[in-house]
Motif scaffolding. Structure first.
Motif, PDB file in Angstrom:
ATOM      1  N   THR A  17       0.837  -1.202   0.000  1.00 49.55           N
ATOM      2  CA  THR A  17       0.000   0.000   0.000  1.00 49.55           C
ATOM      3  C   THR A  17       0.869   1.249   0.000  1.00 49.55           C
ATOM      4  O   THR A  17       0.629   2.193  -0.753  1.00 49.55           O
ATOM      5  N   LEU A  18       1.901   1.245   0.817  1.00 51.98           N
ATOM      6  CA  LEU A  18       2.812   2.394   0.854  1.00 51.98           C
ATOM      7  C   LEU A  18       3.543   2.559  -0.472  1.00 51.98           C
ATOM      8  O   LEU A  18       3.697   3.677  -0.965  1.00 51.98           O
ATOM      9  N   LEU A  21       1.211   4.183  -2.879  1.00 47.90           N
ATOM     10  CA  LEU A  21       1.028   5.608  -2.608  1.00 47.90           C
ATOM     11  C   LEU A  21       2.245   6.430  -3.028  1.00 47.90           C
ATOM     12  O   LEU A  21       2.101   7.558  -3.498  1.00 47.90           O
ATOM     13  N   ALA A  24       1.837   6.963  -6.609  1.00 46.37           N
ATOM     14  CA  ALA A  24       0.821   7.996  -6.824  1.00 46.37           C
ATOM     15  C   ALA A  24       1.433   9.383  -6.640  1.00 46.37           C
ATOM     16  O   ALA A  24       1.129  10.307  -7.405  1.00 46.37           O
ATOM     17  N   CYS A  25       2.285   9.526  -5.651  1.00 47.70           N
ATOM     18  CA  CYS A  25       2.945  10.823  -5.433  1.00 47.70           C
ATOM     19  C   CYS A  25       3.773  11.231  -6.645  1.00 47.70           C
ATOM     20  O   CYS A  25       3.843  12.409  -6.975  1.00 47.70           O
ATOM     21  N   SER A  28       1.601  13.082  -8.950  1.00 51.13           N
ATOM     22  CA  SER A  28       0.731  14.067  -8.304  1.00 51.13           C
ATOM     23  C   SER A  28       0.754  15.445  -8.964  1.00 51.13           C
ATOM     24  O   SER A  28      -0.153  16.240  -8.740  1.00 51.13           O
ATOM     25  N   TRP A  89      -5.251   7.696  -9.421  1.00 52.44           N
ATOM     26  CA  TRP A  89      -5.822   8.593  -8.425  1.00 52.44           C
ATOM     27  C   TRP A  89      -7.265   8.251  -8.080  1.00 52.44           C
ATOM     28  O   TRP A  89      -7.742   8.595  -6.992  1.00 52.44           O
ATOM     29  N   VAL A  92      -6.549   5.960  -5.307  1.00 49.70           N
ATOM     30  CA  VAL A  92      -6.115   6.743  -4.137  1.00 49.70           C
ATOM     31  C   VAL A  92      -7.337   7.343  -3.439  1.00 49.70           C
ATOM     32  O   VAL A  92      -7.472   7.266  -2.216  1.00 49.70           O
ATOM     33  N   MET A  96      -8.449   6.740   0.262  1.00 46.66           N
ATOM     34  CA  MET A  96      -8.421   7.925   1.120  1.00 46.66           C
ATOM     35  C   MET A  96      -9.413   8.943   0.563  1.00 46.66           C
ATOM     36  O   MET A  96      -9.037   9.797  -0.250  1.00 46.66           O
ATOM     37  N   MET A  99      -8.941  12.596  -0.582  1.00 48.78           N
ATOM     38  CA  MET A  99      -8.129  12.908  -1.759  1.00 48.78           C
ATOM     39  C   MET A  99      -8.983  13.060  -3.020  1.00 48.78           C
ATOM     40  O   MET A  99      -8.456  13.322  -4.090  1.00 48.78           O
TER      41      MET A  99
END
Length: 123
Positions: A17-18, A21, A24-25, A28, A89, A92, A96, A99
């Protein structure tokens, strides 16, 4: 989403999961205000084009997206949004929910790219 069947599986799924993410960053920038996205996109493509220019000097064909004479940046950005940014996203925002505005900005940016016309200032 997190496998809690054992401590080992819990750690592994948390790590996945990390990792997701972090990826995803990396994309961004596409969730930021369009003016910011546009500036960074042109800078990125200038780096790609410099690579293509260098490859031509070495009598090699330019790599994908590195030919300044044929690449249409707005068109390429729409494809990037459709196939990378928005699916990423969307997930994401599912994980979350706060977001969701970032996902919506990415959707709006895709629409902005669809109607964007390059100016001499962009080149």
């Amino acid at each position: 989403m997190i496998d809690t069947s054992s401590e080992k599986e819990k750690f592994a799924s948390q790590q996945q999961t990390l990792d997701f993410l972090i990826h995803a960053c990396d994309s961004s920038t596409s969730t930021r205000k369009f003016e910011t996205l546009k500036t960074w996109s042109w800078l990125l493509f200038e780096e790609f084009f410099a690579q293509g220019d260098s490859e031509k000097v070495q009598n090699r064909p330019p790599s994908f997206l590195c030919e300044r004479k044929t690449v249409n940046i707005p068109k390429e950005q729409v494809g990037y949004c459709n196939f990378i940014v928005l699916p990423l996203w969307d997930l994401v925002a599912t994980i979350m929910p706060k977001m969701e505005p970032a996902y919506q900005r990415a959707e709006q940016n895709r629409e902005n790219w669809k109607t964007y016309e390059e100016t001499d200032e962009d080149k």
